[in-house]
Scaffold this motif. Structure first.
Motif, PDB file in Angstrom:
ATOM      1  N   LEU A 106     -26.327  20.709 -11.570  1.00  7.86           N
ATOM      2  CA  LEU A 106     -25.567  19.573 -11.867  1.00  7.86           C
ATOM      3  C   LEU A 106     -25.637  18.266 -10.984  1.00  7.86           C
ATOM      4  N   LEU A 107     -25.556  18.737  -9.615  1.00  7.95           N
ATOM      5  CA  LEU A 107     -25.817  17.393  -8.935  1.00  7.95           C
ATOM      6  C   LEU A 107     -26.986  16.983  -9.165  1.00  7.95           C
ATOM      7  N   VAL A 108     -28.169  17.839  -9.228  1.00  3.63           N
ATOM      8  CA  VAL A 108     -29.453  17.184  -9.198  1.00  3.63           C
ATOM      9  C   VAL A 108     -29.349  16.179 -10.511  1.00  3.63           C
ATOM     10  N   LEU A 109     -29.007  16.898 -11.789  1.00  2.00           N
ATOM     11  CA  LEU A 109     -28.913  16.362 -13.037  1.00  2.00           C
ATOM     12  C   LEU A 109     -28.476  14.826 -13.046  1.00  2.00           C
ATOM     13  N   PHE A 110     -27.074  14.979 -12.292  1.00  2.00           N
ATOM     14  CA  PHE A 110     -26.542  13.721 -12.404  1.00  2.00           C
ATOM     15  C   PHE A 110     -27.156  12.570 -11.553  1.00  2.00           C
ATOM     16  N   ALA A 111     -27.691  13.149 -10.191  1.00  2.00           N
ATOM     17  CA  ALA A 111     -28.348  12.333  -9.534  1.00  2.00           C
ATOM     18  C   ALA A 111     -29.598  11.424 -10.059  1.00  2.00           C
ATOM     19  N   ARG A 112     -30.254  12.293 -10.839  1.00  2.00           N
ATOM     20  CA  ARG A 112     -31.492  11.622 -11.341  1.00  2.00           C
ATOM     21  C   ARG A 112     -31.392  11.050 -12.826  1.00  2.00           C
ATOM     22  N   MET A 113     -29.834  11.198 -13.380  1.00  2.00           N
ATOM     23  CA  MET A 113     -29.490  10.556 -14.814  1.00  2.00           C
ATOM     24  C   MET A 113     -29.538   8.966 -14.490  1.00  2.00           C
ATOM     25  N   PRO A 114     -30.098   8.239 -15.280  1.00  2.00           N
ATOM     26  CA  PRO A 114     -29.867   6.710 -15.206  1.00  2.00           C
ATOM     27  C   PRO A 114     -28.460   6.454 -15.561  1.00  2.00           C
ATOM     28  N   TYR A 355     -17.062   0.602  -9.634  1.00  2.00           N
ATOM     29  CA  TYR A 355     -15.627   1.276  -9.914  1.00  2.00           C
ATOM     30  C   TYR A 355     -15.665   2.641  -9.921  1.00  2.00           C
ATOM     31  N   ALA A 356     -16.851   3.119 -10.534  1.00  2.00           N
ATOM     32  CA  ALA A 356     -17.412   4.556 -10.518  1.00  2.00           C
ATOM     33  C   ALA A 356     -17.272   5.043  -9.119  1.00  2.00           C
ATOM     34  N   ALA A 357     -18.051   4.243  -8.247  1.00  2.00           N
ATOM     35  CA  ALA A 357     -18.042   4.792  -6.921  1.00  2.00           C
ATOM     36  C   ALA A 357     -16.803   4.793  -6.080  1.00  2.00           C
ATOM     37  N   GLY A 358     -15.999   3.628  -6.285  1.00  2.00           N
ATOM     38  CA  GLY A 358     -14.951   3.661  -5.717  1.00  2.00           C
ATOM     39  C   GLY A 358     -13.685   4.876  -6.329  1.00  2.00           C
ATOM     40  N   ALA A 359     -13.642   5.084  -7.653  1.00  2.00           N
ATOM     41  CA  ALA A 359     -13.152   5.966  -8.121  1.00  2.00           C
ATOM     42  C   ALA A 359     -13.238   7.439  -7.506  1.00  2.00           C
ATOM     43  N   VAL A 360     -14.802   7.947  -7.464  1.00  2.00           N
ATOM     44  CA  VAL A 360     -15.256   9.041  -6.807  1.00  2.00           C
ATOM     45  C   VAL A 360     -14.588   9.307  -5.236  1.00  2.00           C
ATOM     46  N   THR A 361     -14.848   8.059  -4.678  1.00  2.00           N
ATOM     47  CA  THR A 361     -14.477   8.105  -3.328  1.00  2.00           C
ATOM     48  C   THR A 361     -12.998   8.346  -3.246  1.00  2.00           C
ATOM     49  N   THR A 362     -12.245   7.720  -4.062  1.00  2.00           N
ATOM     50  CA  THR A 362     -10.776   7.969  -3.915  1.00  2.00           C
ATOM     51  C   THR A 362     -10.440   9.375  -4.321  1.00  2.00           C
ATOM     52  N   TRP A 363     -11.162   9.719  -5.335  1.00  2.32           N
ATOM     53  CA  TRP A 363     -10.531  11.190  -5.595  1.00  2.32           C
ATOM     54  C   TRP A 363     -11.200  12.320  -4.578  1.00  2.32           C
ATOM     55  N   VAL A 405     -22.999  11.779  -9.014  1.00  2.00           N
ATOM     56  CA  VAL A 405     -22.902  10.452  -9.674  1.00  2.00           C
ATOM     57  C   VAL A 405     -23.067   9.503  -8.201  1.00  2.00           C
ATOM     58  N   LEU A 406     -22.380   9.904  -7.066  1.00  4.56           N
ATOM     59  CA  LEU A 406     -22.417   9.045  -5.947  1.00  4.56           C
ATOM     60  C   LEU A 406     -23.913   8.729  -5.340  1.00  4.56           C
ATOM     61  N   LEU A 407     -24.757   9.949  -5.422  1.00  4.28           N
ATOM     62  CA  LEU A 407     -25.946   9.842  -4.954  1.00  4.28           C
ATOM     63  C   LEU A 407     -27.053   8.894  -6.154  1.00  4.28           C
ATOM     64  N   CYS A 408     -26.608   9.186  -7.317  1.00  3.36           N
ATOM     65  CA  CYS A 408     -27.355   8.140  -8.172  1.00  3.36           C
ATOM     66  C   CYS A 408     -27.036   6.856  -8.022  1.00  3.36           C
ATOM     67  N   PHE A 409     -25.943   6.529  -7.659  1.00  2.34           N
ATOM     68  CA  PHE A 409     -25.509   5.007  -7.451  1.00  2.34           C
ATOM     69  C   PHE A 409     -26.283   4.927  -6.068  1.00  2.34           C
ATOM     70  N   ALA A 410     -26.048   5.567  -5.097  1.00  2.00           N
ATOM     71  CA  ALA A 410     -26.813   5.043  -3.883  1.00  2.00           C
ATOM     72  C   ALA A 410     -28.407   5.051  -3.851  1.00  2.00           C
ATOM     73  N   ARG A 411     -28.899   5.551  -5.030  1.00  2.00           N
ATOM     74  CA  ARG A 411     -30.478   5.389  -5.086  1.00  2.00           C
ATOM     75  C   ARG A 411     -30.640   4.378  -5.981  1.00  2.00           C
ATOM     76  N   SER A 412     -29.779   3.790  -6.770  1.00  2.00           N
ATOM     77  CA  SER A 412     -30.072   2.654  -7.686  1.00  2.00           C
ATOM     78  C   SER A 412     -29.962   1.198  -7.310  1.00  2.00           C
ATOM     79  N   SER A 413     -29.500   0.978  -6.049  1.00  2.00           N
ATOM     80  CA  SER A 413     -29.618  -0.354  -5.497  1.00  2.00           C
ATOM     81  C   SER A 413     -30.846  -0.861  -5.260  1.00  2.00           C
ATOM     82  N   PRO A 414     -30.871  -2.129  -5.433  1.00  4.71           N
ATOM     83  CA  PRO A 414     -32.368  -2.771  -5.208  1.00  4.71           C
ATOM     84  C   PRO A 414     -33.075  -2.484  -3.752  1.00  4.71           C
TER      85      PRO A 414
END
Length: 455
Positions: A106-114, A355-363, A405-414
């Motif tokens: 699941l981690l790999v799936l969400f990390a590779r998911m757009p 917002y999603a990255a902040g919510a995951v970190t808060t969680w 989800v966090l890994l996906c966001f960390a990879r998606s920055s320009p």
């Protein structure tokens, strides 16, 4: 002169910073004084932290170490329990390992998911979680464990839907606030609170039907994290916080065992009624560990004195067997994870990602603080597992999805995309293989040489 180029002009700041970093590994660094060494090391450390892919590697590395160390401690702290229940010695370890493997998928799936696909899954996930929570409340479908009805038995696996409610709140809340920010609707308090607060309250009410107060507290922390990131006015934030405190106080006072847990904060002496038995023996485990612990597998409190040593109080078992060094290592890994999550949240211009990255970190951070505070006797025992560390299949799966989800966001920055593209084009592995492996032969014939002139 120092700091000048070949033509006598001042060197650019990037080059001067590189020179400072290089000096930390040369003979100049070895011959320098302690102040110069400290400055060079600090400059090198800042350079490593400022790299675009640092949050990505911090999240991935901290997650890997927490999961591996958690598997080791689950196996060590559950040995006596499986012997008492006449189970195989690797019973809990194997179940946790299966959850880790499924979570890795699941981690790999969400990390590779757009990111667009993640936003498309918001409402199907939310509806599925609400439906599962309703099924838990139906007698005969929901299972009771330790007095709480929070599980659904699937035969080969027991699912706790309340754990996936956290992931649903992360994606739904971030998508809702991002769409409202795009249409400039967040300036009005009613659009700021509705339907975010009522939707979260519905989730909390369904969870509280099963008696899971700990997960409800985590959802409250995530809600306030979203309101803080979106820039809610201080008066509105304070009013909502006051209502939440009053509601939580009422839920604690009306249930006797929750009030007893609240009275166990800071306990240091045995109680004749054994009300604070678990909290007290958690402190005994930390005291017995010392600086370096009693050794892996040599803990004493897990011999029936410390209940739930492999789940809620696994941090106390870690303190006894690995000592202060082990507990500080766990705290350091969570600190690195929290730092990387904050970097991802503040380093993007996409409101949904922020917002999603902040919510995951808060969680992750709020749940870790509640669990660690309970084990240390600083907070009431809430019954929440330590993320990525404690035994629990549903908690592991939901936490791994959040890390993906966090890994996906960390990879998606320009900047991260540019760094990944440069790394893939200039790969050291490709260069080394090109030196060792023979070149591929081509079918093209060499060009004919010009005719040789005769003298």
């Amino acid at each position: 002169m120092a700091g000048e180029g070949k033509a006598g002009t001042a060197a650019p700041p990037e080059r001067s910073s590189r020179l400072q970093l290089i000096s930390a590994t040369t003979t100049t660094f070895k011959s320098a004084g302690p102040v110069t060494r400290a400055r060079a090391l600090r400059a090198r450390f800042r350079y490593l932290l400022d790299r675009p892919l640092t949050p990505y590697y911090l999240i991935l590395g901290a997650t890997l170490f927490l999961v591996v160390l958690g598997l080791v401690m689950v196996f060590s702290s559950s040995q006596i329990l499986v012997m008492q229940r006449h189970l195989p010695i690797t019973f809990f370890f194997r179940k946790q390992l299966v959850a880790v493997l499924l979570g890795a998928v699941l981690l790999v799936l969400f990390a590779r998911m757009p990111v667009r696909l993640q936003r498309a899954l918001v409402y199907p996930l939310l509806c599925g979680v609400i439906g599962a929570l309703v099924l838990v409340a139906i007698p005969g479908i929901g299972m009771k464990v330790n007095g709480n009805r929070n599980w659904i038995n699937l035969g080969f696996f027991q699912v706790q839907p309340s754990e996936f409610a956290k992931l649903a709140l992360v994606l739904w809340g971030a998508d809702l606030l991002a769409r409202k920010q795009k249409t400039h609707m967040l300036d009005q308090w009613k659009h700021l609170l509705v339907p975010l607060v009522p939707g979260t309250v519905v989730l909390m009410m369904l969870i509280m039907l099963g008696g899971d107060m700990g997960t409800t507290m985590i959802l409250i922390a995530m809600l306030f994290g979203l309101l803080w990131m979106v820039g809610a006015p201080l008066r509105l934030f304070g009013a909502t916080l006051g209502i939440a405190v009053v509601a939580c106080t009422a839920l604690i006072i009306t249930v006797p065992h929750r009030l007893d847990r609240l009275a166990c904060i800071g306990v240091t002496k045995p109680d004749p009624n054994l009300n604070c038995f678990q909290a007290l023996h958690g402190l005994y485990a930390f005291a017995a560990g010392g600086p370096f612990g009693s050794g892996l597998g040599a803990g004493v409190e897990k011999w029936g004195q410390l209940p739930e040593a492999h789940t809620d109080f696994i941090f106390a078992a870690t303190g006894e067997e690995l000592g202060l060094v082990g507990t500080l290592s766990v705290l350091g890994l969570f600190a690195a994870l929290g730092y990387a999550g904050i970097r991802v949240a503040i380093g993007t211009k996409d409101p949904f990602v922020r917002y999603a990255a902040g919510a995951v970190t808060t969680w992750i951070m709020a749940q870790a603080m509640v669990n660690l505070g309970s084990a240390l006797g600083l907070l009431p025992i809430a019954g929440v597992p330590l993320p990525l560390f404690s035994y629990g299949g549903s908690a592991m799966l939901s936490a791994m999805c959040a890390i993906g989800v966090l890994l996906c966001f960390a990879r998606s920055s320009p900047a991260a995309k540019a760094a990944l593209a440069a790394r893939s084009s200039n790969s050291r592995t490709r260069t080394r293989l090109a030196r060792v492996l023979p070149r591929r032969r081509t079918t093209a014939r060499p060009a004919p040489r010009p005719p040789r002139r005769e003298r």
